[in-house]
Design a protein around this motif. Structure first.
Motif, short mmCIF file in Angstrom:
data_model
loop_
_atom_site.label_atom_id
_atom_site.label_comp_id
_atom_site.label_asym_id
_atom_site.label_seq_id
_atom_site.Cartn_x
_atom_site.Cartn_y
_atom_site.Cartn_z
N SER A 343 0.81 -1.21 0.00
CA SER A 343 0.00 0.00 0.00
C SER A 343 0.85 1.25 0.00
CB SER A 343 -0.90 0.02 1.24
OG SER A 343 -1.67 1.20 1.20
N LEU A 344 0.61 2.08 -1.00
CA LEU A 344 1.32 3.36 -1.07
C LEU A 344 0.87 4.25 0.08
CD1 LEU A 344 0.80 4.00 -4.90
CD2 LEU A 344 2.87 3.13 -3.79
N LEU A 453 -16.01 -8.42 2.55
CA LEU A 453 -15.02 -8.05 1.53
C LEU A 453 -15.14 -8.98 0.32
CD1 LEU A 453 -12.47 -6.51 0.54
CD2 LEU A 453 -11.11 -8.22 1.71
N VAL A 483 -13.63 -3.30 6.31
CA VAL A 483 -12.21 -3.22 6.71
C VAL A 483 -12.07 -2.25 7.89
CG1 VAL A 483 -9.89 -2.59 5.98
CG2 VAL A 483 -11.41 -3.74 4.39
N CYS A 487 -10.61 -3.35 11.51
CA CYS A 487 -9.45 -2.67 12.13
C CYS A 487 -9.83 -2.11 13.49
CB CYS A 487 -8.97 -1.55 11.23
SG CYS A 487 -8.24 -2.09 9.68
N TYR A 635 -5.10 10.05 2.57
CA TYR A 635 -6.09 9.79 1.51
C TYR A 635 -6.80 11.07 1.09
CZ TYR A 635 -6.69 5.27 -0.56
OH TYR A 635 -6.55 4.20 -1.39
C1 LIG Z 1 -3.43 2.21 9.33
C2 LIG Z 1 -4.40 1.60 8.40
C3 LIG Z 1 -5.72 2.22 8.29
C4 LIG Z 1 -4.04 0.50 7.68
C5 LIG Z 1 -4.79 -0.18 6.60
C6 LIG Z 1 -5.69 -1.22 7.11
C7 LIG Z 1 -6.21 -2.20 6.09
C8 LIG Z 1 -6.50 -3.51 6.63
C9 LIG Z 1 -6.42 -1.88 4.78
C10 LIG Z 1 -6.99 -2.86 3.79
C11 LIG Z 1 -6.76 -2.37 2.38
C12 LIG Z 1 -7.26 -3.32 1.32
C13 LIG Z 1 -6.28 -3.87 0.43
C14 LIG Z 1 -8.60 -3.60 1.26
C15 LIG Z 1 -9.16 -4.44 0.16
C16 LIG Z 1 -10.25 -3.68 -0.60
C17 LIG Z 1 -9.71 -2.36 -1.06
C18 LIG Z 1 -8.73 -2.34 -2.13
C19 LIG Z 1 -10.11 -1.27 -0.37
C20 LIG Z 1 -9.54 0.04 -0.68
C21 LIG Z 1 -8.31 0.28 -0.01
C22 LIG Z 1 -7.13 0.67 -0.81
O1 LIG Z 1 -6.05 -0.08 -0.32
P1 LIG Z 1 -4.67 0.04 -1.11
O2 LIG Z 1 -3.61 -0.64 -0.30
O3 LIG Z 1 -4.87 -0.42 -2.51
O4 LIG Z 1 -4.44 1.61 -1.06
P2 LIG Z 1 -3.45 2.43 -1.99
O5 LIG Z 1 -3.64 1.91 -3.37
O6 LIG Z 1 -2.08 2.23 -1.47
O7 LIG Z 1 -3.94 3.83 -1.85
C23 LIG Z 1 -9.43 1.05 0.23
C24 LIG Z 1 -9.32 2.45 -0.22
C25 LIG Z 1 -10.26 0.94 1.48
C26 LIG Z 1 -9.34 0.96 2.70
C27 LIG Z 1 -10.20 1.03 3.93
C28 LIG Z 1 -9.62 1.09 5.15
C29 LIG Z 1 -8.16 1.06 5.34
C30 LIG Z 1 -10.46 1.22 6.39
C31 LIG Z 1 -10.11 2.50 7.10
C32 LIG Z 1 -10.89 2.66 8.34
C33 LIG Z 1 -10.41 2.41 9.59
C34 LIG Z 1 -9.05 1.95 9.81
C35 LIG Z 1 -11.31 2.59 10.76
C36 LIG Z 1 -10.88 3.77 11.61
C37 LIG Z 1 -11.75 3.92 12.77
C38 LIG Z 1 -12.50 5.03 13.06
C39 LIG Z 1 -13.33 5.01 14.29
C40 LIG Z 1 -12.52 6.22 12.22
#
Ligand SMILES: CC(C)=CCC/C(C)=C/CC/C(C)=C/CC/C(C)=C/[C@@H]1[C@@H](COP(=O)(O)OP(=O)(O)O)[C@]1(C)CC/C=C(\C)CC/C=C(\C)CCC=C(C)C
Length: 673
Positions: A343-344, A453, A483, A487, A635
């Protein structure tokens, strides 16, 4: 200058600066580590300090000290504690960025290609027999034996020169006094320290250089004087004898190695308390269940927590890495690597999390990443991808149901009709162990979150017809809201505060899911072009496509090709676009992408989801807030870039600069919590 002024002018200001910089990371565990090391340093240094003063190594000018206890000034006793705190804070700032548990894994490829090959071919069966899976036990033993031997040899050699009244007495007395402690510390943690030798050296060097300067000034100003008779006469600076320089090197080495030994032990406690079996729910022995308690609560909360924490440290300090499930630890290092390279946007934010949460969320990240990549693998037919997602769904169902999955093809990264995938294997083994480490009756992350998911990924496989904004949000809830909830469950589980996780979760789950949806909408805005051209997906609802065809003529420059008359036609135009051969179409499409990207971002903001995420972050455990705040702001930084783009660059993938990420991380750490 008075001795007290040395503290007022140098040690205390340095402590204040380092404490301010380390404030976001000063958890109860870190404070407990410092208190433990300071107490040990005080007890071990007091008799030695009194002895060498008595034997004439150095003295204090009259009127320079406030009072003495024994032969040692009270300011010097304070120095023992202040130096420990100073070096511990420097060590925290320098070394907290690496995932401690991953450092217990078999040696990384660059140290041992053989180990790497062995690790990458570790079969699930070896997940059951840790010793067979640990190709590095010999490396760890040899590095321990070598380190301890050097310390003992140095102490033995110095003993011959440790004769009061001789020129070598002071230097030899430092070596004789310090080496046994270093030998003990390295016997415990040499392999762990060797895996992070750069931050270890930096943690020793930085405070040592500072204290050399303080010593130089204090001696120059006559606060204390080092006597010539017990010293070699070798000077590092005009006022800093070699003996004083060596003293600060070895004392800081003892402090840093002591902290590293505690970090290693806490990593073992976390691993033993957090890694279940691959196969099925194995009831944890009581001793392991006790570890969970010892590892979770903050040791300074109460005397009971402190004693349980200290007992867990004592019980696990001499635990060898080979007692851990080497395959599990190797898989953990692997999933941390997936999160780092996958992840970038999130890898930097992950590094702000406390060690235990970082470890857990990295496992969930790896599961999400490999599952999403299975759905996006355009090299495989849709039906094969659907079958693969079904296999993952079934695997998760078995894991949560307690069915033995140790023989599942997914444990080896094998999907129907595909060759073994090491990332998939490590992610699936790790998620199974994580779930099996929880109480089966109340898993920390509900199965629903992980399955949602898959539901979203399956929707991607079909003709994704999103008619309305509600359809977008529903899809985003599945792939990203889930997700966010997962988390948050992990973050609340780690706080260990004993407060009812369910009560806290109920108060914040909507905010968590809103943040996931908001990030997903920004992701869609950023990836309008790549989703269309690479994946053949248009996430924009037909309502937006219809709106574009209505207003395009007012937004397009004169002479641009007329837009397709229907939403489906526009979707086809965006997907079938070729790069530059139909200039009118390209011009039209980039304007359309800019319009759609803007609507995705508007939806994230206007639906209140960004505001909800910001409000929810305040409800998270304090040591998790900087990471989530940074993830959100990185983001939203992408959203700002996308919104600011002229239409002509809508073919690239917006990414924030490293300097922006650094600024966001710093602000999230210091300015916003
Ligand atoms: C510190 C932190 C938030 C770490 C990341 C946690 C995590 C488990 C991320 C999963 C990412 C993923 C691969 C999900 C699969 C579906 C998908 C692709 C969703 C899109 C993500 C983009 O991920 P990617 O790595 O491709 O990103 P880049 O290309 O590098 O930009 C999404 C955009 C969705 C990601 C959603 C989240 C990370 C959930 C965020 C919410 C919280 C952590 C909850 C926070 C709590 C409160 C109370 C606000």
């Amino acid at each position: 200058m008075q001795y007290l002024q040395v503290h007022l002018l140098f040690t205390l200001p340095a402590l204040a600066v380092l404490a301010a910089a380390a404030r976001p990371f000063l958890s109860s565990t870190e404070l407990a580590k410092m208190a433990l090391l300071a107490a040990l340093a005080f007890v071990y240094t007091t008799p030695w300090d009194n002895a060498v003063i008595y034997l004439g190594a150095w003295s204090y000018e009259p009127g320079r000290v406030l009072a003495r206890v024994g032969l040692v000034p009270v300011e010097e006793y304070f120095f023992f504690v202040a130096q420990t705190a100073l070096t511990a804070l420097a060590t925290l700032l320098v070394s907290r960025w690496s995932a401690h548990a991953a450092l217990l894994a078999p040696t990384p490829p660059h140290l041992s290609p053989i180990a790497a090959a062995a690790r990458d071919t570790v079969s699930p069966q070896s997940a059951v027999s840790p010793r067979a899976a640990d190709p590095q036990a010999r490396w760890r033993l040899s590095i321990r034996v070598a380190a301890v031997s050097v310390c003992i040899a140095a102490a033995a050699a110095a003993a011959f020169f440790c004769v009061p009244g001789t020129r070598t007495f002071y230097l030899a007395s430092i070596i004789v006094w310090a080496m046994p402690v270093l030998a003990l510390q390295l016997a415990v943690a040499a392999p762990f320290i060797a895996r992070r030798w750069q931050p270890t050296l930096a943690s020793i060097a930085l405070p040592t250089l500072f204290l050399w300067c303080v010593d130089h000034i204090a001696i120059r100003d006559g606060v204390w004087s080092i006597h010539p008779s017990p010293t070699t006469g070798i000077m590092v600076t005009p006022f800093l004898p070699l003996e004083e320089a060596v003293f600060f090197v070895v004392t800081n080495a003892m402090i840093v190695c002591g902290l590293m030994a505690v970090d290693r032990t806490l990593a073992i406690v976390r691993l033993r308390s957090r890694l279940g079996a691959v196969g099925t729910f194995e009831r944890k022995p009581e001793s392991e269940v006790a570890l969970v308690a010892a590892a979770a609560p903050s040791p300074l909360d109460s005397w009971a927590h402190w004693s349980r924490w200290a007992c867990a440290l004592a019980d696990n300090t001499i635990v060898a890495e080979t007692s851990l499930d080497a395959a599990a630890v190797a898989d953990l290092a692997h999933v941390m690597d997936i999160a780092r390279r996958g992840s970038l946007s999130f890898s930097a934010a992950l590094a702000l999390l406390p060690q235990d949460v970082r470890q857990d969320i990295a496992i969930v990240y790896a599961y999400c990443r490999v599952t999403d990549d299975v759905a996006d693998d355009a090299s495989r037919p849709v039906e094969a991808r659907r079958a693969a997602l079904a296999a993952i769904r079934s695997f998760l169902g078995d894991v949560y149901a307690g069915v033995d999955v140790s023989q599942s093809p997914l444990i080896s990264g094998i999907l129907p009709g595909a060759s073994p995938n090491l990332d998939l294997a490590a992610a699936m083994r790790s998620i199974a162990r994580l779930v099996h480490a929880w109480d089966r009756a109340a898993p920390v992350v509900p199965l629903r979150c992980l399955v949602e998911l898959i539901d979203g990924c399956e929707a991607d496989l079909g003709a994704l017809l999103l008619a309305t904004e509600d359809d977008i949000v529903s899809y985003a809830e599945k792939v990203a809201g889930s997700v966010g909830e997962a988390c948050t469950c992990l973050m609340l589980n780690s706080s260990g505060s004993g407060v009812s996780k369910d009560k806290e979760l109920a108060a914040v789950v909507t905010n968590a899911r809103d943040m996931g949806v908001a990030l997903q909408l920004v992701n869609m805005a950023r990836d309008v072009a790549t989703d269309a051209q690479t994946l053949g997906r248009i996430y924009a609802p037909t309502a937006w496509l219809d709106e574009w065809t209505r207003i395009a003529s007012t937004l397009l420059p004169p002479g641009t090709t007329k837009p397709p008359a229907s939403a489906a036609g526009l979707a086809d135009a965006l997907i079938s676009d070729t790069w530059g051969t139909q200039t009118g179409l390209v011009e039209h499409n980039t304007h359309a992408m800019r319009f759609l990207a803007g609507r995705f971002i508007e939806l994230a903001y206007n639906s209140g989801r960004v505001a909800s995420a910001r409000a929810g972050i305040k409800l998270l455990p304090a040591d998790c807030r900087p990471a989530i705040d940074a993830a959100l702001r990185i983001y939203l930084g992408i959203a700002d870039i996308v919104r600011g783009w002229p239409h002509s660059v809508y073919r690239q993938r917006a990414a924030t600069r490293a300097s922006f990420k650094v600024r966001v991380l710093a602000e999230s750490l210091y300015a916003r919590q």
